[in-house]
Design a protein around this motif. Structure first.
Motif, PDB file in Angstrom:
ATOM      1  N   SER A 171       0.827  -1.208   0.000  1.00 43.68           N
ATOM      2  CA  SER A 171       0.000   0.000   0.000  1.00 43.68           C
ATOM      3  C   SER A 171       0.859   1.255   0.000  1.00 43.68           C
ATOM      4  O   SER A 171       0.607   2.199  -0.750  1.00 43.68           O
ATOM      5  CB  SER A 171      -0.928   0.006   1.218  1.00 43.68           C
ATOM      6  N   PHE A 172       1.908   1.261   0.814  1.00 45.06           N
ATOM      7  CA  PHE A 172       2.790   2.427   0.841  1.00 45.06           C
ATOM      8  C   PHE A 172       3.511   2.597  -0.486  1.00 45.06           C
ATOM      9  O   PHE A 172       3.730   3.706  -0.956  1.00 45.06           O
ATOM     10  CB  PHE A 172       3.804   2.282   1.978  1.00 45.06           C
ATOM     11  N   SER A 173       3.896   1.486  -1.089  1.00 50.29           N
ATOM     12  CA  SER A 173       4.571   1.539  -2.377  1.00 50.29           C
ATOM     13  C   SER A 173       3.674   2.178  -3.430  1.00 50.29           C
ATOM     14  O   SER A 173       4.120   2.951  -4.270  1.00 50.29           O
ATOM     15  CB  SER A 173       4.979   0.129  -2.809  1.00 50.29           C
ATOM     16  N   PHE A 174       2.377   1.850  -3.366  1.00 52.91           N
ATOM     17  CA  PHE A 174       1.430   2.436  -4.322  1.00 52.91           C
ATOM     18  C   PHE A 174       1.403   3.954  -4.206  1.00 52.91           C
ATOM     19  O   PHE A 174       1.453   4.675  -5.202  1.00 52.91           O
ATOM     20  CB  PHE A 174       0.035   1.861  -4.077  1.00 52.91           C
ATOM     21  N   TRP A 175       1.313   4.480  -2.982  1.00 56.50           N
ATOM     22  CA  TRP A 175       1.258   5.922  -2.788  1.00 56.50           C
ATOM     23  C   TRP A 175       2.554   6.594  -3.227  1.00 56.50           C
ATOM     24  O   TRP A 175       2.539   7.696  -3.751  1.00 56.50           O
ATOM     25  CB  TRP A 175       0.946   6.247  -1.323  1.00 56.50           C
ATOM     26  N   ASN A 176       3.670   5.915  -3.027  1.00 53.37           N
ATOM     27  CA  ASN A 176       4.946   6.485  -3.445  1.00 53.37           C
ATOM     28  C   ASN A 176       5.072   6.548  -4.960  1.00 53.37           C
ATOM     29  O   ASN A 176       5.811   7.380  -5.492  1.00 53.37           O
ATOM     30  CB  ASN A 176       6.104   5.658  -2.874  1.00 53.37           C
ATOM     31  N   GLN A 177       4.376   5.667  -5.665  1.00 52.16           N
ATOM     32  CA  GLN A 177       4.467   5.603  -7.117  1.00 52.16           C
ATOM     33  C   GLN A 177       3.327   6.336  -7.821  1.00 52.16           C
ATOM     34  O   GLN A 177       3.254   6.321  -9.044  1.00 52.16           O
ATOM     35  CB  GLN A 177       4.482   4.137  -7.562  1.00 52.16           C
ATOM     36  N   LEU A 178       2.464   6.980  -7.063  1.00 49.82           N
ATOM     37  CA  LEU A 178       1.286   7.610  -7.661  1.00 49.82           C
ATOM     38  C   LEU A 178       1.664   8.712  -8.644  1.00 49.82           C
ATOM     39  O   LEU A 178       1.055   8.840  -9.704  1.00 49.82           O
ATOM     40  CB  LEU A 178       0.397   8.181  -6.551  1.00 49.82           C
ATOM     41  N   GLU A 179       2.671   9.494  -8.310  1.00 50.40           N
ATOM     42  CA  GLU A 179       3.093  10.561  -9.225  1.00 50.40           C
ATOM     43  C   GLU A 179       3.634   9.975 -10.525  1.00 50.40           C
ATOM     44  O   GLU A 179       3.379  10.509 -11.613  1.00 50.40           O
ATOM     45  CB  GLU A 179       4.150  11.445  -8.559  1.00 50.40           C
ATOM     46  N   GLN A 180       4.370   8.887 -10.429  1.00 42.35           N
ATOM     47  CA  GLN A 180       4.892   8.220 -11.616  1.00 42.35           C
ATOM     48  C   GLN A 180       3.746   7.735 -12.505  1.00 42.35           C
ATOM     49  O   GLN A 180       3.801   7.885 -13.733  1.00 42.35           O
ATOM     50  CB  GLN A 180       5.768   7.044 -11.201  1.00 42.35           C
TER      51      GLN A 180
END
Length: 221
Positions: A171-180
């Protein structure tokens, strides 16, 4: 002595009730008075932008009603806000289903285990958030940075995070990659001259700002 008759005051005549004029009717009269009544009829040279396509129909009708019977009308162009911004941006608004499939393809490249059935449940909301972000001309990097940091704070809630939780880490990985994800989606759309409504607004504003900074530059197509 006979009683004198009682004199009663005569009420003043009441002016007939005037129904309130609608906003579109007032707008139509203002347009005709300002641009259509002089020696140079400028009415056909202007563009009137209204909020919705329904308002386009009603304003055109009010313009016709405001004219004397039989008078010709060189009508202005009346356009809905979204249609006009899309035209200025030089793109075509893609269908929501096609955008979801494109988004899934991008996310699948980041997370090969992404389940399509679960993706469909929140894909529309994510696209809507992206569109609202662009329509409000929000600084995307700052917004995504804030989202990533806000989610990162949840890591310190030890009671909410079971140890070695792979689902939570994902879940945290998803939020970190949202801008990408946002930038990949934007790049893929612009390659084919496509957009969602909010992106069309941002592109149109960027073109208009460039034209204001350099009036000698050609107007947006």
């Amino acid at each position: 002595m006979p009683a004198q008759p009682t004199a009663y005051p005569v009420p003043a005549p009441v002016a007939p009730y005037a129904a309130p004029i609608s906003f579109l009717a007032a707008t139509a009269r203002e347009l005709l008075d300002r641009y259509g009544s002089g020696p140079l009829d400028e009415l056909s040279d202007i563009i009137v932008v209204v909020p919705t396509r329904r308002a386009v129909v009603y304003l055109k009708n009010e313009l016709a009603l405001a004219l004397p019977p039989g008078a010709p009308l060189w009508a202005p162009r009346v356009a809905a806000m979204e249609d006009y911004m899309v035209e200025l941006a030089g793109v075509q608004v893609e269908e929501p289903i096609a955008l979801q499939l494109l988004l899934f393809d991008i996310l699948k490249g980041i997370d090969t285990s992404l389940n399509f059935d679960r993706f469909v449940g929140w894909a529309g909301l994510l696209l809507s958030d992206f569109s609202n972000l662009d329509q409000n001309l929000a600084p995307t990097h700052k917004v995504f940075e804030y989202l990533s940091e806000a989610k990162a704070l949840e890591r310190w809630d030890l009671n909410a995070l079971p140890p070695k939780s792979q689902a939570t880490a994902h879940s945290f990985s998803f939020w970190n990659q949202l801008e990408q994800v946002y930038h990949r989606l934007k790049s893929r759309m612009l390659t084919d001259h496509l957009a969602y409504p909010g992106l069309a607004y941002r592109l149109a504003v960027e073109k208009l700002e460039k034209q204001l900074d350099d009036p000698a530059a050609p107007a947006p197509a």
